[in-house]
Design an enzyme around this catalytic site. Structure first.
Site, short mmCIF file in Angstrom:
data_model
loop_
_atom_site.label_atom_id
_atom_site.label_comp_id
_atom_site.label_asym_id
_atom_site.label_seq_id
_atom_site.Cartn_x
_atom_site.Cartn_y
_atom_site.Cartn_z
N GLY A 8 0.84 -1.20 0.00
CA GLY A 8 0.00 0.00 0.00
C GLY A 8 0.87 1.24 0.00
O GLY A 8 2.05 1.17 0.35
N CYS A 59 5.24 -6.13 1.61
CA CYS A 59 5.63 -4.71 1.66
C CYS A 59 4.91 -3.99 2.81
O CYS A 59 5.20 -4.25 3.96
CB CYS A 59 5.37 -4.06 0.31
SG CYS A 59 6.27 -2.52 0.13
N TYR A 60 3.91 -3.15 2.54
CA TYR A 60 3.16 -2.51 3.63
C TYR A 60 2.64 -3.58 4.59
O TYR A 60 2.67 -3.42 5.81
CB TYR A 60 1.99 -1.69 3.08
CG TYR A 60 1.24 -0.93 4.14
CD1 TYR A 60 1.64 0.34 4.52
CD2 TYR A 60 0.12 -1.49 4.78
CE1 TYR A 60 0.96 1.04 5.51
CE2 TYR A 60 -0.57 -0.80 5.77
CZ TYR A 60 -0.14 0.46 6.14
OH TYR A 60 -0.82 1.14 7.11
N HIS A 109 7.98 -7.50 -3.80
CA HIS A 109 6.68 -7.90 -4.37
C HIS A 109 6.79 -9.20 -5.16
O HIS A 109 7.25 -9.18 -6.30
CB HIS A 109 6.15 -6.78 -5.28
CG HIS A 109 5.74 -5.57 -4.52
ND1 HIS A 109 4.46 -5.40 -4.04
CD2 HIS A 109 6.44 -4.48 -4.12
CE1 HIS A 109 4.38 -4.25 -3.38
NE2 HIS A 109 5.58 -3.68 -3.42
N GLU A 145 4.43 -10.73 -6.51
CA GLU A 145 3.34 -10.79 -7.49
C GLU A 145 3.66 -10.08 -8.80
O GLU A 145 2.84 -10.09 -9.72
CB GLU A 145 2.05 -10.22 -6.88
CG GLU A 145 2.02 -8.70 -6.67
CD GLU A 145 2.69 -8.22 -5.38
OE1 GLU A 145 3.55 -8.95 -4.84
OE2 GLU A 145 2.39 -7.10 -4.92
N SER A 176 -22.74 -7.24 -27.27
CA SER A 176 -22.00 -6.18 -27.98
C SER A 176 -21.04 -6.76 -29.00
O SER A 176 -20.54 -6.05 -29.85
CB SER A 176 -21.20 -5.36 -26.97
OG SER A 176 -20.11 -6.13 -26.49
N GLY A 177 -20.79 -8.08 -28.90
CA GLY A 177 -19.81 -8.69 -29.79
C GLY A 177 -18.42 -8.72 -29.15
O GLY A 177 -17.50 -9.34 -29.67
N GLY A 178 -18.26 -8.05 -28.00
CA GLY A 178 -16.99 -8.10 -27.26
C GLY A 178 -16.88 -9.44 -26.52
O GLY A 178 -17.84 -10.21 -26.47
N VAL A 179 -15.72 -9.67 -25.91
CA VAL A 179 -15.45 -10.96 -25.29
C VAL A 179 -16.45 -11.27 -24.16
O VAL A 179 -17.04 -12.35 -24.12
CB VAL A 179 -14.02 -10.99 -24.69
CG1 VAL A 179 -13.72 -12.33 -24.05
CG2 VAL A 179 -13.00 -10.67 -25.76
N ASP A 180 -16.66 -10.29 -23.26
CA ASP A 180 -17.44 -10.59 -22.05
C ASP A 180 -18.90 -10.91 -22.36
O ASP A 180 -19.42 -11.94 -21.93
CB ASP A 180 -17.36 -9.42 -21.06
CG ASP A 180 -15.93 -9.00 -20.82
OD1 ASP A 180 -15.05 -9.84 -21.00
OD2 ASP A 180 -15.70 -7.82 -20.47
N SER A 181 -19.56 -10.04 -23.12
CA SER A 181 -20.98 -10.30 -23.37
C SER A 181 -21.14 -11.54 -24.25
O SER A 181 -22.13 -12.27 -24.14
CB SER A 181 -21.68 -9.09 -23.98
OG SER A 181 -21.22 -8.83 -25.28
N SER A 182 -20.14 -11.82 -25.10
CA SER A 182 -20.22 -13.03 -25.94
C SER A 182 -20.14 -14.29 -25.10
O SER A 182 -20.91 -15.24 -25.29
CB SER A 182 -19.09 -13.05 -26.97
OG SER A 182 -19.19 -11.94 -27.81
N LYS A 232 -10.47 -11.00 -16.57
CA LYS A 232 -10.59 -11.07 -18.03
C LYS A 232 -9.90 -12.32 -18.61
O LYS A 232 -10.45 -13.00 -19.48
CB LYS A 232 -9.96 -9.81 -18.63
CG LYS A 232 -10.18 -9.66 -20.10
CD LYS A 232 -11.40 -8.82 -20.31
CE LYS A 232 -11.68 -8.53 -21.75
NZ LYS A 232 -12.84 -7.65 -21.88
#
Ligand code: XMP
Length: 517
Positions: free
Chosen positions: A60, A87-88, A174, A176, A228-234, A373
């Protein structure tokens, strides 16, 4: 196994505001262990009720020494749950348990070599002298009772601490981020050796559970989905279709602001290939007439959002009685922490169908709520969706309207679509499409002088934008090869009537944004 069993092994990540907190979650899930991010203000009771197999305290921006710095309940360290502070997080462990943290005049930022001083479960299989990524100001000068230092670097005498009896661990660096070479190994050691977590978070099995869940939730009702044709809604559409078949109706609003050939592609994929009940609403004229003479970016965004809701609502009413609205909400949209409300969230009003469900008295169905995603992409592949959809670059809801600076007209749309098509074709030909976060054309609101044949021209300028990013919140411009830039410029100027100049945008985000409006 049920979805609940899938979540039994979960790790809790308490967010202290680090820009890397999402990375921690993604790395943990890549290890096939489920995790959730929650604010550091969670009470002890909330934490215990969550029943985590282990807890990670994120980094943080604050100093534990500053008044009002975020804290944690000291009782947490007595709960018998393995804890890793990063870290923090490590400084907080030290400060809370009676050690000393000192301010340091200089921040230590960047690469360092990790020297392992003592054997630690956290470092099993980790190479001595391996590179780690530091980003901190304060330093630990005295450890709490029961802790020892297990590693150091040239600038940090205390780079890792532990109290193995109580299973409390801390890292100054870190694990990650990619620059920490053995970071994944360290996180795996925490998850499997220290927390004894099981690997049961698999996207393949999740798709199966999701389909079952949708079936149960929806019953005999009908579901509407804005495609919409995008990845998520598809992915949402396919998932819900697999669960309830024809009880799903998808609405695709053609707002006239789409890329060239987009509407055909969506119709072919969803109606012809997947046999989904798809309604296409041609609302191009409505959008264009409402956008007439509007040049202010925020006004454009608001108009497009409002018209979308009007058109969608009207069509839904016409189609009949729906109980649910399926949406592609992702995990980063639902995390309740400040660190995720990146600058773009407040700088631009993002277009989505936010107000729809309440307005239409629809219940929300959000089967991707728990996913990042990259996990959605894995799920899409598991569901047999074509790479052409899964690997798509993001495209903004307001479409080409926010890439036409100044007023949006039919002619300017046609011009931009032609330039955009060339960019997509050439970026794909160069094998870069899937390696770049976004690559597109922007039509500028100015004309410049040129010469073509023997005549003077006074025509439009196209800007090419290509950026790399992991979440759209920050981005770097891509160093496209000069040859490719040359081909793009030649093709756009030769093939797109009305363009006599092409420029390349070399701004990062921040201070620029990805889209120009
Ligand atoms: P900016 O321009 O804010 O964009 O740096 C960050 C990412 O968000 C996309 N974007 C949008 N996506 N509705 C969307 O669905 C919007 O209104 C919108 N505006 C920007 C942009 O393409 C980039 O990926």
């Amino acid at each position: 196994m049920t979805t609940d069993t899938l979540h039994e092994q979960k790790i809790l990540i308490l967010d202290y505001g680090s820009q890397y907190t999402q990375n921690i979650a993604r790395k943990v899930r890549e290890c096939q262990v489920f995790c959730e991010i929650h604010p550091c203000t969670w009470s002890l009771k909330q934490i215990l009720d969550f029943k985590p197999k282990g807890i990670i305290l994120s980094g943080g921006p604050a100093s534990v020494l500053a008044p009002g710095a975020p804290v944690c309940d000291p009782q947490l360290f007595k709960a018998g749950i393995p804890i890793l502070g990063i870290c923090y997080g490590m400084q907080l462990i030290t400060h809370t348990l009676g050690g000393t943290v000192n301010p340091s005049a200089n921040r230590e930022f960047g690469r360092a070599e990790l020297k392992i001083r003592e054997y630690s479960h956290l470092f099993t299989g980790v190479n001595n002298n391996s590179q780690v990524w530091m980003s901190h100001g304060d330093k630990i000068s005295r450890l709490p009772q029961g802790f020892n230092t297990t590693a150091f670097t040239t600038n940090s005498p205390v780079a890792a601490i532990e109290n193995p009896v109580n299973k409390i661990y801390g890292l100054q660096f870190h694990p990650e981020v990619v620059h920490t070479i053995d970071g994944e190994k360290i996180l795996q050691n925490f998850l499997f050796e220290i927390c004894a977590a099981k690997q049961n978070w698999q996207i393949g099995s999740l798709a199966k559970f999701s389909i079952e869940n949708i079936k149960k939730t929806v019953g005999k009702s009908k579901v509407l989905c804005g495609l919409s044709g995008g990845v998520d809604s598809s992915v949402v559409a396919i998932l819900v279709h697999k669960a309830i078949g024809d009880k799903l109706t998808c609405i695709f609003v053609d707002n006239g602001l789409l890329r060239s050939g987009e509407r055909d592609k969506v119709e072919k994929t969803f109606r012809d290939n997947f046999h989904i009940n798809l309604i296409v609403v041609d609302a191009a004229d409505e959008f264009l007439s409402r956008l007439k003479d509007v040049t202010d970016p925020e006004k454009k965004r608001k108009i497009i959002g409002n018209v979308f809701i009007e058109v969608f609502e009207k069509e839904a009413k016409r189609l009949g009685n729906f109980k649910f609205l399926a949406q592609g909400t992702l995990y980063p949209d639902v995390i309740e922490s400040v660190s995720f409300k990146g600058p773009s969230a407040v700088i631009k009003s993002h277009h989505n169908v936010g107000g729809l469900p309440e307005k239409m008295a629809l219940k929300l169905l959000e089967p991707l709520r728990e996913l990042f995603k990259d996990e959605v992409r894995i799920m899409g592949r598991e569901l047999g969706m074509p790479e052409e959809i899964i690997g798509r670059q993001p495209f903004p809801g307001p479409g080409l309207a926010i890439r036409i600076l100044g007023a949006v007209t039919k002619d300017r749309l046609t011009l931009l679509q032609a330039a955009d098509k060339i960019i997509i074709e050439e970026i794909k030909r160069a094998g870069l499409y899937n390696k770049i976060w976004q690559s597109f054309a922007v039509l500028l609101p100015i004309k410049t002088v040129g010469v073509m044949g023997d005549s003077r021209t006074y025509e439009n300028v196209i800007a090419i934008r290509a950026v790399n990013s992991s979440d759209g919140m920050t981005a770097d411009w891509v160093q496209l090869p000069y040859d490719l830039l040359g081909v793009l410029s030649n093709r756009i100027i030769n093939e797109v009537q009305g363009v006599n100049r092409v420029v390349y945008d070399i701004s990062s985000k921040p201070p620029g944004t990805i889209e120009w409006e």
